[in-house]
Design a protein around this motif. Structure first.
Motif, PDB file in Angstrom:
ATOM      1  N   THR A 164      -7.815  87.260  29.010  1.00 29.48           N
ATOM      2  CA  THR A 164      -6.515  87.849  28.698  1.00 29.48           C
ATOM      3  C   THR A 164      -5.442  87.190  29.565  1.00 29.48           C
ATOM      4  OG1 THR A 164      -6.761  89.540  30.397  1.00 29.48           O
ATOM      5  CG2 THR A 164      -7.626  90.057  28.200  1.00 29.48           C
ATOM      6  N   ALA A 165      -4.212  87.534  29.299  1.00 28.78           N
ATOM      7  CA  ALA A 165      -3.110  87.001  30.114  1.00 28.78           C
ATOM      8  C   ALA A 165      -3.301  87.389  31.577  1.00 28.78           C
ATOM      9  CB  ALA A 165      -1.775  87.517  29.584  1.00 28.78           C
ATOM     10  N   ARG A 166      -3.777  88.610  31.812  1.00 24.69           N
ATOM     11  CA  ARG A 166      -4.013  89.058  33.179  1.00 24.69           C
ATOM     12  C   ARG A 166      -5.059  88.162  33.860  1.00 24.69           C
ATOM     13  NH1 ARG A 166      -4.470  94.648  35.105  1.00 24.69           N
ATOM     14  NH2 ARG A 166      -4.765  95.258  32.940  1.00 24.69           N
ATOM     15  N   VAL A 167      -6.161  87.870  33.177  1.00 25.11           N
ATOM     16  CA  VAL A 167      -7.209  87.049  33.771  1.00 25.11           C
ATOM     17  C   VAL A 167      -6.699  85.634  34.031  1.00 25.11           C
ATOM     18  CG1 VAL A 167      -9.486  86.013  33.376  1.00 25.11           C
ATOM     19  CG2 VAL A 167      -9.090  88.419  32.815  1.00 25.11           C
ATOM     20  N   HIS A 168      -5.908  85.105  33.113  1.00 20.33           N
ATOM     21  CA  HIS A 168      -5.321  83.771  33.338  1.00 20.33           C
ATOM     22  C   HIS A 168      -4.449  83.776  34.593  1.00 20.33           C
ATOM     23  CE1 HIS A 168      -6.546  81.217  29.995  1.00 20.33           C
ATOM     24  NE2 HIS A 168      -6.399  82.246  29.158  1.00 20.33           N
ATOM     25  N   ARG A 169      -3.638  84.829  34.766  1.00 23.27           N
ATOM     26  CA  ARG A 169      -2.774  84.910  35.956  1.00 23.27           C
ATOM     27  C   ARG A 169      -3.608  84.988  37.233  1.00 23.27           C
ATOM     28  NH1 ARG A 169       0.153  88.619  32.801  1.00 23.27           N
ATOM     29  NH2 ARG A 169      -0.756  90.363  33.966  1.00 23.27           N
ATOM     30  N   VAL A 170      -4.653  85.821  37.227  1.00 28.48           N
ATOM     31  CA  VAL A 170      -5.499  85.956  38.413  1.00 28.48           C
ATOM     32  C   VAL A 170      -6.209  84.640  38.699  1.00 28.48           C
ATOM     33  CG1 VAL A 170      -7.493  87.143  39.410  1.00 28.48           C
ATOM     34  CG2 VAL A 170      -5.789  88.430  38.106  1.00 28.48           C
ATOM     35  N   ALA A 171      -6.712  83.983  37.668  1.00 30.53           N
ATOM     36  CA  ALA A 171      -7.416  82.710  37.865  1.00 30.53           C
ATOM     37  C   ALA A 171      -6.480  81.660  38.463  1.00 30.53           C
ATOM     38  CB  ALA A 171      -7.997  82.223  36.539  1.00 30.53           C
ATOM     39  N   ALA A 172      -5.245  81.619  37.990  1.00 23.63           N
ATOM     40  CA  ALA A 172      -4.284  80.645  38.524  1.00 23.63           C
ATOM     41  C   ALA A 172      -3.998  80.935  39.993  1.00 23.63           C
ATOM     42  CB  ALA A 172      -3.000  80.677  37.706  1.00 23.63           C
ATOM     43  N   ARG A 173      -3.827  82.214  40.337  1.00 21.79           N
ATOM     44  CA  ARG A 173      -3.572  82.569  41.732  1.00 21.79           C
ATOM     45  C   ARG A 173      -4.801  82.284  42.601  1.00 21.79           C
ATOM     46  NH1 ARG A 173      -1.522  86.920  40.694  1.00 21.79           N
ATOM     47  NH2 ARG A 173      -3.051  88.508  41.294  1.00 21.79           N
ATOM     48  N   ALA A 174      -5.992  82.551  42.064  1.00 19.49           N
ATOM     49  CA  ALA A 174      -7.217  82.275  42.815  1.00 19.49           C
ATOM     50  C   ALA A 174      -7.375  80.786  43.081  1.00 19.49           C
ATOM     51  CB  ALA A 174      -8.430  82.805  42.045  1.00 19.49           C
TER      52      ALA A 174
ATOM     53  N   ASP B 205     -13.561  81.512  35.431  1.00 18.83           N
ATOM     54  CA  ASP B 205     -13.623  80.384  34.500  1.00 18.83           C
ATOM     55  C   ASP B 205     -14.517  80.692  33.295  1.00 18.83           C
ATOM     56  OD1 ASP B 205     -11.923  78.844  36.002  1.00 18.83           O
ATOM     57  OD2 ASP B 205     -13.502  77.673  36.981  1.00 18.83           O
ATOM     58  N   ALA B 206     -15.569  81.495  33.513  1.00 19.50           N
ATOM     59  CA  ALA B 206     -16.444  81.844  32.393  1.00 19.50           C
ATOM     60  C   ALA B 206     -15.650  82.535  31.288  1.00 19.50           C
ATOM     61  CB  ALA B 206     -17.581  82.750  32.878  1.00 19.50           C
ATOM     62  N   GLU B 207     -14.714  83.416  31.680  1.00 17.70           N
ATOM     63  CA  GLU B 207     -13.858  84.087  30.687  1.00 17.70           C
ATOM     64  C   GLU B 207     -12.916  83.087  30.017  1.00 17.70           C
ATOM     65  OE1 GLU B 207     -13.740  87.482  30.008  1.00 17.70           O
ATOM     66  OE2 GLU B 207     -15.322  88.006  31.432  1.00 17.70           O
ATOM     67  N   VAL B 208     -12.349  82.204  30.826  1.00 17.16           N
ATOM     68  CA  VAL B 208     -11.386  81.235  30.299  1.00 17.16           C
ATOM     69  C   VAL B 208     -12.069  80.283  29.331  1.00 17.16           C
ATOM     70  CG1 VAL B 208      -9.854  79.330  30.907  1.00 17.16           C
ATOM     71  CG2 VAL B 208      -9.890  81.407  32.323  1.00 17.16           C
ATOM     72  N   HIS B 209     -13.218  79.726  29.736  1.00 14.25           N
ATOM     73  CA  HIS B 209     -13.890  78.725  28.905  1.00 14.25           C
ATOM     74  C   HIS B 209     -14.467  79.331  27.632  1.00 14.25           C
ATOM     75  CE1 HIS B 209     -14.502  76.206  32.807  1.00 14.25           C
ATOM     76  NE2 HIS B 209     -13.287  76.084  32.299  1.00 14.25           N
ATOM     77  N   ALA B 210     -14.790  80.621  27.670  1.00 15.16           N
ATOM     78  CA  ALA B 210     -15.295  81.284  26.467  1.00 15.16           C
ATOM     79  C   ALA B 210     -14.168  81.691  25.520  1.00 15.16           C
ATOM     80  CB  ALA B 210     -16.108  82.514  26.852  1.00 15.16           C
ATOM     81  N   GLY B 211     -12.927  81.487  25.934  1.00 11.40           N
ATOM     82  CA  GLY B 211     -11.789  81.868  25.098  1.00 11.40           C
ATOM     83  C   GLY B 211     -11.532  83.354  25.060  1.00 11.40           C
ATOM     84  N   LEU B 212     -12.038  84.083  26.083  1.00 10.94           N
ATOM     85  CA  LEU B 212     -11.910  85.536  26.118  1.00 10.94           C
ATOM     86  C   LEU B 212     -10.919  86.024  27.170  1.00 10.94           C
ATOM     87  CD1 LEU B 212     -15.706  86.425  25.859  1.00 10.94           C
ATOM     88  CD2 LEU B 212     -14.013  86.456  24.014  1.00 10.94           C
TER      89      LEU B 212
ATOM     90  N   GLU C 141      -8.017  93.113  40.468  1.00 11.02           N
ATOM     91  CA  GLU C 141      -6.953  92.945  39.482  1.00 11.02           C
ATOM     92  C   GLU C 141      -7.505  92.435  38.152  1.00 11.02           C
ATOM     93  OE1 GLU C 141      -2.669  90.647  38.824  1.00 11.02           O
ATOM     94  OE2 GLU C 141      -3.656  90.591  40.794  1.00 11.02           O
ATOM     95  N   ALA C 142      -8.483  91.535  38.221  1.00  9.24           N
ATOM     96  CA  ALA C 142      -9.032  90.962  36.983  1.00  9.24           C
ATOM     97  C   ALA C 142     -10.066  91.869  36.329  1.00  9.24           C
ATOM     98  CB  ALA C 142      -9.661  89.605  37.288  1.00  9.24           C
ATOM     99  N   ARG C 143     -10.697  92.738  37.112  1.00  8.90           N
ATOM    100  CA  ARG C 143     -11.880  93.473  36.638  1.00  8.90           C
ATOM    101  C   ARG C 143     -11.692  94.225  35.316  1.00  8.90           C
ATOM    102  NH1 ARG C 143     -16.002  94.973  40.109  1.00  8.90           N
ATOM    103  NH2 ARG C 143     -14.547  95.014  41.866  1.00  8.90           N
ATOM    104  N   PRO C 144     -10.562  94.913  35.080  1.00  6.78           N
ATOM    105  CA  PRO C 144     -10.449  95.674  33.824  1.00  6.78           C
ATOM    106  C   PRO C 144     -10.578  94.810  32.573  1.00  6.78           C
ATOM    107  CG  PRO C 144      -8.741  96.341  35.379  1.00  6.78           C
ATOM    108  CD  PRO C 144      -9.391  95.119  35.949  1.00  6.78           C
ATOM    109  N   ASP C 145     -10.284  93.505  32.690  1.00  8.68           N
ATOM    110  CA  ASP C 145     -10.304  92.628  31.517  1.00  8.68           C
ATOM    111  C   ASP C 145     -11.502  91.682  31.500  1.00  8.68           C
ATOM    112  OD1 ASP C 145      -7.970  93.877  30.926  1.00  8.68           O
ATOM    113  OD2 ASP C 145      -6.681  92.110  31.085  1.00  8.68           O
ATOM    114  N   LEU C 146     -12.413  91.806  32.464  1.00 10.34           N
ATOM    115  CA  LEU C 146     -13.578  90.917  32.494  1.00 10.34           C
ATOM    116  C   LEU C 146     -14.647  91.446  31.544  1.00 10.34           C
ATOM    117  CD1 LEU C 146     -13.834  90.136  36.330  1.00 10.34           C
ATOM    118  CD2 LEU C 146     -12.747  88.771  34.515  1.00 10.34           C
ATOM    119  N   THR C 147     -15.134  90.587  30.675  1.00  8.39           N
ATOM    120  CA  THR C 147     -16.083  91.006  29.637  1.00  8.39           C
ATOM    121  C   THR C 147     -17.452  90.357  29.776  1.00  8.39           C
ATOM    122  OG1 THR C 147     -15.344  89.231  28.153  1.00  8.39           O
ATOM    123  CG2 THR C 147     -14.190  91.350  28.008  1.00  8.39           C
ATOM    124  N   ILE C 148     -17.571  89.272  30.528  1.00  9.17           N
ATOM    125  CA  ILE C 148     -18.833  88.523  30.631  1.00  9.17           C
ATOM    126  C   ILE C 148     -19.517  88.868  31.952  1.00  9.17           C
ATOM    127  CG2 ILE C 148     -19.907  86.242  30.705  1.00  9.17           C
ATOM    128  CD1 ILE C 148     -17.535  85.168  29.119  1.00  9.17           C
TER     129      ILE C 148
END
Length: 472
Positions: A411-421, A402-409, A332-339
């Motif tokens: 997306t809303a989708r990644v934030h949702r997946v991280a919260a569920r994880a 967390d690497a995406e979150v802490h880098a400020g990159l 679910e997170a993969r399309p928006d993962l950049t790092i």
């Protein structure tokens, strides 16, 4: 950690002396980071220029020099290396203690008749990603949340060349290339790859069943009051020599086992091990696996009412479910993962692998001969494998997010997946924390086992070369 010569229980090099030395490892807290570890060995070489030599043997993928320290000049080459899996730092303390003893006790160095080649940390890049828990390794949850283990294709231990049937691996990483050069140069009589496990008891791997090795290796943890681990082997492909002593894990054997289950073995194996590579020189390889935490069931061979096949099947089904949960989060997170962090690369390898390993266990449960009472140790170790993988792979996936979150990159989708994880992971840690009976093992006892097992194997090989049985 240095110590000067004192009276021993027996002649230097005898089994009584080895066991006494293992018992005398002084108290130590936590594990050193890469900088502190390499500075310690650099200072040792500077303080003992006539005895200790330091040289660079390679470079890590991120450009860090990899040093090796050599002590003594005996005719028997011994090679030890730590940090092979960077979440397994007991070997750092073991090498520090061994080096101190060799420098501070001329009797020990002379009795070994060896040249000791010590690589303090073969994977400095990966080790730095675990340093967050090194100061206090007692907390299993804190350990797993700061855990990092490289993807298999990035591990120094398992990226030696391999070719068998339709499997082929030649993507050798720089750290492994450094090991290959050293192995070919010194042609070690004894090689010790310093690993450790997480929870349970002590167990060993040997590249061959050397006469006298088993009783000597069994004597070391017994002298320190630590249990052997007689539960489930790490893989059904691994063959047992004696309780808690196995023949070294083999990529070829793993391939044959997976193929026998009808699985796509070539896609599930990678490179070969340091032991397999060193065998061309007649090297005897030893691994002493030690836990951070012990449990009374680790060495409990009492039969239970549980059927072994059912225990294996339940583990397999739980791993399939775990793999499905983690794959769902990652996909679910993969399309928006950049790092492309090491955590993401490791997650992309281990997350789908978990379900595949689960399927192999479900298939194994159907094999004839598994219908028998499971021992208490087998029940416990099979259940704890699931806990371990939940904490390990869940923790690494969270670090990737967390690497995406802490880098400020993120997306809303990644934030949702991280919260569920995080919510899922909290349930897994709560289940693990509810396990009672765990004992945190003193680091000095764990060092004592690796140190004592190394000296014991050196002695056993000397006895074999001299044509005599292992005697005390």
């Amino acid at each position: 950690m240095s110590r000067r010569t004192t009276a021993h229980a027996g002649p230097a090099g005898s089994l009584e002396d080895v066991l006494e030395r293992a018992r005398r490892v002084p108290p130590v807290a936590g594990f050193p980071g890469v900088d502190a570890l390499l500075a310690w060995f650099g200072a040792l070489a500077a303080d003992h220029p006539g005895l200790v030599r330091e040289r660079r043997i390679g470079t890590s993928r991120l450009g860090e020099p990899i040093p090796m320290v050599t002590i003594g000049s005996g005719p028997r080459p011994h090679l030890l290396f730590a940090g092979v899996h960077p979440n397994e730092p007991i070997g750092f303390r073991t090498l520090q203690h061994l080096a101190s003893e060799l420098v501070g006790d001329p009797d020990l160095l002379a009795a070994s008749d060896a040249t000791w080649h010590l690589i303090p940390c073969i994977d400095p890049d990966g080790t730095r990603l675990n340093e967050g828990w090194f100061a206090d390794p007692a907390d299993r949850t804190a350990y797993s949340r700061a855990f990092y283990r490289p993807a298999p294709a990035e591990q120094a231990e398992w990226t030696f060349p391999f070719a068998y049937r339709d499997a082929w691996f030649d993507d050798v990483i720089p750290e492994t290339q450094a090991l290959m050069r050293v192995i070919d140069e010194i042609r070690p009589e004894l090689m010790v790859s310093l690993h450790n496990a997480e929870l349970g008891g002590v167990y060993y791997y040997l590249s061959e069943d050397v006469p006298g090795a088993v009783p000597a290796l069994h004597a070391v943890p017994r002298a320190l009051g630590l249990p052997l681990d007689v539960g489930e082997a790490e893989s059904p492909a691994i063959r047992s020599i004696a309780p808690a002593v196995y023949l070294m894990s083999s990529t070829r054997d793993e391939y044959d086992y997976l193929d026998s289950l009808g699985m796509d073995a070539a896609s599930m194996v990678g490179g070969d091990s340091s032991s397999a590579y060193a065998s061309r020189h007649g090297t005897v390889s030893l691994v002493a696996e030690l836990p951070y935490w012990s449990h009374p069931l680790a060495d409990d061979t009492t039969p239970t009412s549980a059927d072994y096949a059912d225990v294996v099947r339940a583990k397999g089904e739980a791993m399939i479910a775990l793999g499905g949960t983690l794959v769902g989060l990652l996909d679910e997170a993969r399309p928006d993962l950049t790092i492309r962090s090491p955590f993401l690369r490791a997650s992309e390898a281990f997350v789908p692998m978990t379900a595949e390993l689960g399927r192999s266990e479900v298939l194994r449960a159907e094999r004839p001969g598994l219908r028998r009472p499971a021992t208490a140790a087998e029940v416990f170790s099979n259940e704890d494998v699931v806990r371990m993988f939940r904490l390990r792979w869940g923790g690494m996936l969270l670090r990737a997010l967390d690497a995406e979150v802490h880098a400020g990159l993120a997306t809303a989708r990644v934030h949702r997946v991280a919260a569920r994880a995080r919510e899922v992971y909290a349930g897994w840690t709560a289940e693990a924390d509810s396990l009672t009976g765990l004992t945190v093992l003193p680091v000095e006892q764990l060092v004592g086992v690796q140190y004592g097992a190394t000296l014991a194997m050196s002695r056993v090989l000397a006895d074999r070369a001299a044509g005599r049985g292992a005697t005390s």
